[in-house]
Design a protein around this motif. Structure first.
Motif, PDB file in Angstrom:
ATOM      1  N   SER A  83      25.777  -6.765 -12.392  1.00 49.72           N
ATOM      2  CA  SER A  83      25.680  -6.345 -11.015  1.00 49.72           C
ATOM      3  C   SER A  83      25.055  -7.502 -10.094  1.00 49.72           C
ATOM      4  CB  SER A  83      24.873  -4.997 -10.968  1.00 49.72           C
ATOM      5  OG  SER A  83      24.723  -4.637  -9.696  1.00 49.72           O
ATOM      6  N   ASP A 105      22.440   3.623 -10.899  1.00 51.57           N
ATOM      7  CA  ASP A 105      21.949   2.341 -10.008  1.00 51.57           C
ATOM      8  C   ASP A 105      22.908   1.340  -9.681  1.00 51.57           C
ATOM      9  OD1 ASP A 105      19.558   3.532 -10.425  1.00 51.57           O
ATOM     10  OD2 ASP A 105      18.798   2.225 -11.998  1.00 51.57           O
ATOM     11  N   ASP A 106      23.993   1.099 -10.520  1.00 47.15           N
ATOM     12  CA  ASP A 106      25.097  -0.153 -10.270  1.00 47.15           C
ATOM     13  C   ASP A 106      25.904   0.588  -9.236  1.00 47.15           C
ATOM     14  OD1 ASP A 106      23.934  -1.885 -12.097  1.00 47.15           O
ATOM     15  OD2 ASP A 106      24.686  -0.825 -13.711  1.00 47.15           O
ATOM     16  N   ALA A 109      24.088   0.358  -6.043  1.00 50.53           N
ATOM     17  CA  ALA A 109      24.372  -1.195  -5.876  1.00 50.53           C
ATOM     18  C   ALA A 109      25.459  -1.466  -5.141  1.00 50.53           C
ATOM     19  CB  ALA A 109      23.942  -2.252  -6.631  1.00 50.53           C
ATOM     20  N   ASP A 112      25.579   0.080  -1.330  1.00 48.61           N
ATOM     21  CA  ASP A 112      24.929  -0.955  -0.476  1.00 48.61           C
ATOM     22  C   ASP A 112      26.002  -2.071   0.150  1.00 48.61           C
ATOM     23  OD1 ASP A 112      22.521   0.362  -1.011  1.00 48.61           O
ATOM     24  OD2 ASP A 112      21.772  -0.880  -2.523  1.00 48.61           O
TER      25      ASP A 112
END
Length: 292
Positions: A83, A105-106, A109, A112
């Motif tokens: 990532s 979480d990835d 990300a 984002d």
């Protein structure tokens, strides 16, 4: 509008032909790989052709987010990206609060990246999305809706019925895809409780079109049972309590899953909305329900 529909239908027919051809090529590659393995009598390491390695790499590029399974975009040298600003991976250790939900979480990300302004940022976010293989994604010509920015058709994600939203390959359309997909990822904890669960996120390999696959629901029935009307109200209340407004409540964005009504089409969804947006959601939902 009629000319735009004709153009979409022509493009759709061309993409279906490309998908069929791509599926045949994959079958041929798999057959070649199997023949080579059988002829080696157990020494597959030296006899598996390059096509088999390509198939293995392509399997790592799967964008389907289901049951926490790996979603890792393979690199050209057979390895995988981690990532970063140029890649996204979702591993089996990601925090999945249920099956077939784009979270962890990835994926956060990646959201984002998707929310960064500017065309260059949009292109970068789309570029790291893996391609969906024909064994995982199938679609039909059974259309659900069509607009100047996307086409929604029925299909399957790993043999599970799905509604596939295919976005046109235009810069302005790319931003709409990123906005909606990021919204689903941000609200992963609400999938299945008040919004429709995500089944797949990725791209078509033959055309590069972005795909947002959702679990396939049913339209609101007529007459609408009181239990489903109450479920729709509860879904909207949960969305508001989580800190979001929908901003596009209509009958087409309310789908039935068993005894529950869930919302979809989050392109206009807002975080931390003002009170008038919440009030307008409630007013629009009441208007929809009164029509049933």
């Amino acid at each position: 509008w009629g000319l735009e529909q004709q153009q979409h239908q022509q493009q759709w027919g061309s993409e279906q032909q490309q998908q069929q051809q791509w599926g045949l090529e994959q079958q041929q590659q798999q057959q070649l790989a199997q023949l080579s393995v059988h002829s080696s009598h157990g020494t597959a390491e030296s006899s598996v052709p390059e096509s088999a390695a390509i198939i293995g790499q392509h399997a790592q590029q799967t964008a389907v987010c289901r049951d926490g399974s790996s979603i890792d975009r393979g690199s050209s040298d057979g390895g995988s990206h981690t990532s970063s600003e140029h890649s996204v991976a979702v591993s089996s250790s990601s925090s999945m609060s249920g099956s077939s939900r784009a979270c962890g979480d990835d994926w956060q990300a990646w959201a984002d990246m998707a929310e960064k302004p500017g065309l260059e940022a949009a292109v970068a976010a789309v570029d790291v999305l893996p391609y969906l293989s024909s064994s995982e994604l199938r679609y039909t010509d059974d259309g659900i809706s069509c607009s100047s920015t996307s086409t929604v058709v029925k299909g399957c994600i790993v043999d599970e019925p799905a509604a596939l939203k295919l976005y046109c390959t235009k810069p302005e359309t790319m931003r709409l895809f990123l906005t909606e997909t990021a919204a689903y990822i941000r609200m992963a904890h609400l999938q299945g409780s008040c919004i429709v669960p995500v089944a797949a996120i990725g791209r078509l390999p033959h055309s590069g079109r972005c795909v947002l696959g959702l679990k396939l629901g049913q339209p609101l029935p007529r007459p609408l049972p009181a239990a489903l009307a109450n479920s729709a109200k509860a879904a909207l209340a949960e969305l508001h309590q989580a800190g979001y407004s929908h901003d596009d409540i209509n009958s087409g964005n309310l789908l039935v899953f068993g005894d529950k009504v869930l919302m979809c089409d989050l392109q206009t969804c807002q975080a931390n909305p003002k009170q008038h947006s919440l009030d307008e959601d409630i007013r629009q939902l009441q208007k929809v329900l009164e029509g049933f």
